[in-house]
Design a protein around this motif. Sequence first.
Motif, PDB file in Angstrom:
ATOM      1  N   THR A   1      -7.654   4.683  -7.966  1.00  0.00           N
ATOM      2  CA  THR A   1      -6.536   5.445  -7.406  1.00  0.00           C
ATOM      3  C   THR A   1      -6.375   5.272  -5.901  1.00  0.00           C
ATOM      4  N   LEU A   2      -7.370   4.711  -5.239  1.00  0.00           N
ATOM      5  CA  LEU A   2      -7.250   4.536  -3.789  1.00  0.00           C
ATOM      6  C   LEU A   2      -7.783   3.159  -3.374  1.00  0.00           C
ATOM      7  N   SER A   3      -6.848   2.339  -2.847  1.00  0.00           N
ATOM      8  CA  SER A   3      -7.257   0.985  -2.433  1.00  0.00           C
ATOM      9  C   SER A   3      -7.280   0.905  -0.912  1.00  0.00           C
ATOM     10  N   ILE A   4      -7.870  -0.157  -0.402  1.00  0.00           N
ATOM     11  CA  ILE A   4      -7.904  -0.370   1.057  1.00  0.00           C
ATOM     12  C   ILE A   4      -6.482  -0.521   1.602  1.00  0.00           C
ATOM     13  N   LYS A   5      -5.593  -1.093   0.793  1.00  0.00           N
ATOM     14  CA  LYS A   5      -4.184  -1.231   1.198  1.00  0.00           C
ATOM     15  C   LYS A   5      -3.545   0.132   1.455  1.00  0.00           C
ATOM     16  N   ASP A   6      -3.908   1.126   0.605  1.00  0.00           N
ATOM     17  CA  ASP A   6      -3.359   2.481   0.780  1.00  0.00           C
ATOM     18  C   ASP A   6      -3.807   3.065   2.121  1.00  0.00           C
ATOM     19  N   ILE A   7      -5.059   2.814   2.461  1.00  0.00           N
ATOM     20  CA  ILE A   7      -5.595   3.343   3.724  1.00  0.00           C
ATOM     21  C   ILE A   7      -4.878   2.703   4.910  1.00  0.00           C
ATOM     22  N   ILE A   8      -4.721   1.389   4.843  1.00  0.00           N
ATOM     23  CA  ILE A   8      -4.074   0.674   5.952  1.00  0.00           C
ATOM     24  C   ILE A   8      -2.616   1.127   6.097  1.00  0.00           C
ATOM     25  N   ALA A   9      -1.922   1.243   4.964  1.00  0.00           N
ATOM     26  CA  ALA A   9      -0.520   1.677   5.012  1.00  0.00           C
ATOM     27  C   ALA A   9      -0.418   3.108   5.543  1.00  0.00           C
ATOM     28  N   SER A  10      -1.361   3.966   5.165  1.00  0.00           N
ATOM     29  CA  SER A  10      -1.334   5.366   5.629  1.00  0.00           C
ATOM     30  C   SER A  10      -1.620   5.444   7.124  1.00  0.00           C
ATOM     31  N   TYR A  11      -2.543   4.610   7.583  1.00  0.00           N
ATOM     32  CA  TYR A  11      -2.880   4.587   9.024  1.00  0.00           C
ATOM     33  C   TYR A  11      -1.662   4.133   9.830  1.00  0.00           C
ATOM     34  N   GLN A  12      -1.026   3.052   9.380  1.00  0.00           N
ATOM     35  CA  GLN A  12       0.174   2.548  10.061  1.00  0.00           C
ATOM     36  C   GLN A  12       1.254   3.631  10.097  1.00  0.00           C
ATOM     37  N   GLN A  13       1.427   4.310   8.944  1.00  0.00           N
ATOM     38  CA  GLN A  13       2.488   5.318   8.849  1.00  0.00           C
ATOM     39  C   GLN A  13       2.254   6.471   9.826  1.00  0.00           C
TER      40      GLN A  13
ATOM     41  N   GLY B   1       0.827  -1.207   0.000  1.00  0.00           N
ATOM     42  CA  GLY B   1       0.000   0.000   0.000  1.00  0.00           C
ATOM     43  C   GLY B   1       0.863   1.259   0.000  1.00  0.00           C
ATOM     44  N   ASN B   2       0.257   2.394  -0.357  1.00  0.00           N
ATOM     45  CA  ASN B   2       0.987   3.668  -0.380  1.00  0.00           C
ATOM     46  C   ASN B   2       0.820   4.383   0.976  1.00  0.00           C
ATOM     47  N   PRO B   3       1.899   4.485   1.767  1.00  0.00           N
ATOM     48  CA  PRO B   3       1.779   5.077   3.110  1.00  0.00           C
ATOM     49  C   PRO B   3       1.513   6.581   3.095  1.00  0.00           C
ATOM     50  N   ASN B   4       1.659   7.193   1.910  1.00  0.00           N
ATOM     51  CA  ASN B   4       1.418   8.642   1.824  1.00  0.00           C
ATOM     52  C   ASN B   4       0.093   8.973   1.136  1.00  0.00           C
ATOM     53  N   ALA B   5      -0.743   7.978   0.911  1.00  0.00           N
ATOM     54  CA  ALA B   5      -1.986   8.214   0.160  1.00  0.00           C
ATOM     55  C   ALA B   5      -2.930   9.146   0.920  1.00  0.00           C
ATOM     56  N   ILE B   6      -3.035   8.943   2.226  1.00  0.00           N
ATOM     57  CA  ILE B   6      -3.945   9.780   3.027  1.00  0.00           C
ATOM     58  C   ILE B   6      -3.165  10.370   4.189  1.00  0.00           C
ATOM     59  N   LYS B   7      -3.379  11.639   4.437  1.00  0.00           N
ATOM     60  CA  LYS B   7      -2.646  12.303   5.527  1.00  0.00           C
ATOM     61  C   LYS B   7      -3.489  12.206   6.801  1.00  0.00           C
ATOM     62  N   PHE B   8      -3.433  11.063   7.482  1.00  0.00           N
ATOM     63  CA  PHE B   8      -4.140  10.947   8.761  1.00  0.00           C
ATOM     64  C   PHE B   8      -3.458  11.852   9.786  1.00  0.00           C
ATOM     65  N   PRO B   9      -4.217  12.319  10.815  1.00  0.00           N
ATOM     66  CA  PRO B   9      -3.629  13.297  11.755  1.00  0.00           C
ATOM     67  C   PRO B   9      -2.516  12.710  12.621  1.00  0.00           C
ATOM     68  N   ARG B  10      -1.512  13.539  12.876  1.00  0.00           N
ATOM     69  CA  ARG B  10      -0.449  13.217  13.831  1.00  0.00           C
ATOM     70  C   ARG B  10      -0.597  14.225  14.969  1.00  0.00           C
ATOM     71  N   SER B  11      -0.832  13.731  16.184  1.00  0.00           N
ATOM     72  CA  SER B  11      -1.145  14.652  17.293  1.00  0.00           C
ATOM     73  C   SER B  11       0.083  15.021  18.115  1.00  0.00           C
ATOM     74  N   LEU B  12      -0.012  16.166  18.783  1.00  0.00           N
ATOM     75  CA  LEU B  12       0.993  16.644  19.759  1.00  0.00           C
ATOM     76  C   LEU B  12       2.402  16.665  19.158  1.00  0.00           C
ATOM     77  N   MET B  13       2.514  17.228  17.957  1.00  0.00           N
ATOM     78  CA  MET B  13       3.804  17.217  17.263  1.00  0.00           C
ATOM     79  C   MET B  13       4.618  18.491  17.527  1.00  0.00           C
ATOM     80  N   GLY B  14       4.262  19.247  18.569  1.00  0.00           N
ATOM     81  CA  GLY B  14       5.020  20.461  18.922  1.00  0.00           C
ATOM     82  C   GLY B  14       6.481  20.141  19.190  1.00  0.00           C
ATOM     83  N   LYS B  15       7.312  21.171  19.106  1.00  0.00           N
ATOM     84  CA  LYS B  15       8.780  20.996  19.071  1.00  0.00           C
ATOM     85  C   LYS B  15       9.336  20.008  20.122  1.00  0.00           C
ATOM     86  N   ASN B  16       9.128  20.303  21.404  1.00  0.00           N
ATOM     87  CA  ASN B  16       9.725  19.433  22.432  1.00  0.00           C
ATOM     88  C   ASN B  16       8.693  18.568  23.149  1.00  0.00           C
TER      89      ASN B  16
END
Length: 329
Positions: A228-240, A188-203
């Motif tokens: 253009t978008l498969s379930i594999k892409d979603i799973i890989a993006s979620y993992q990423q 799957g494509n890990p960059n297909a969907i930009k799922f949120p990344r929380s609390l990414m402030g500097k320190n």
Amino acid sequence: MIVLGIETSCDETAAAVCKSGKIISSVVSQQIIHRQYGGVVPELASREHEILLNRVINEAIIKANIRLENLNAIAVTQGPGLNGTLLTGICFAKGLGLGLGIPVVPINHLEGHIFANFIADPSLELPFICLLVSGGHTQLWHVKAIGEYKLLGETRDDAAGEAFDKGARILGLGYPGGPAIEKAAIGGNPNAIKFPRSLMGKNNLEFSFSGLKTSLLYFMDDFKETKTLSIKDIIASYQQAIIDVLIKKVITAMKINSVDKCVVAGGVAANHCLRNGLRSVLGDNKIMFPDLSYCTDNGAMISYLGEKKIQLKKYESLSFSSQPNLKLS
Ligand code: KG4
Ligand code: ZN
């Protein structure tokens, strides 16, 4: 010295034998009864341990090519974990220890996970940063010496393993979710969907994964597979999304504390996307993982740490009981 380790903190019934710092046998029986429920059912887990403990321990003794009478001590998980399942292991260990007239050493499960790294590399030197990522915990520790641990940050809600497990449930992939997601994400494509990344402030060294899980839930409500978008892409993006957060926080913790080595511990340490990601950022010399078989719950880490505790004379008598909320420091 020969030490039997017993682990029953959740749904793995496990036993291992450690002889002078070497694991000479390790048996893990993962309880499959929980799969139909999509998660661990505590009462069923306790009953399964009762059924399996005798067989698993016998197998560990036979594989180690020793007899029970050769044991010098028994190490058993005291906590954290499910109270009922912990008690099954502790009662078994105490009965066996009393019968054989040998000490029974209570072990902190989280400390056991950290020490799984020493099984892979006994020459591993302290201090280091430890990323502890399991089904119940996501924490960053500054490990200064044996028994000297400083908590640098932890999750505000779900643990990383829980994010895998809950995500897998949403995706219909079964339990445990980590290995299922890792397998289903391949290709799957890990960059297909930009799922949120929380609390990414500097320190920022805290974690939060509940928003990510909710975001997947909403995404799946509307999802229809296209060219253009498969379930594999979603799973890989979620993992990423999970892995990116873990990697970023490890780097920050190492920088802030001026420590140039990190070890990873707990079930999520088995994830190849995490392993490869950390290795590519830090290089092989600065990052350590346990052997794959000692990432998820096992008796080897318990027996190994048990031997260390006896050598350091750091253990209680038979008066201890289970501590479901046991902390590391
Ligand atoms: O350390 P562990 O066996 O039990 C606890 O102490 O919680 O960790 C279990 C967790 C589960 O959430 C499981 O989904 C996750 O570790 N896990 C993985 C992988 N293997 C197990 N997560 C991601 N990738 C894996 N390959
Ligand atoms: Zn664990």
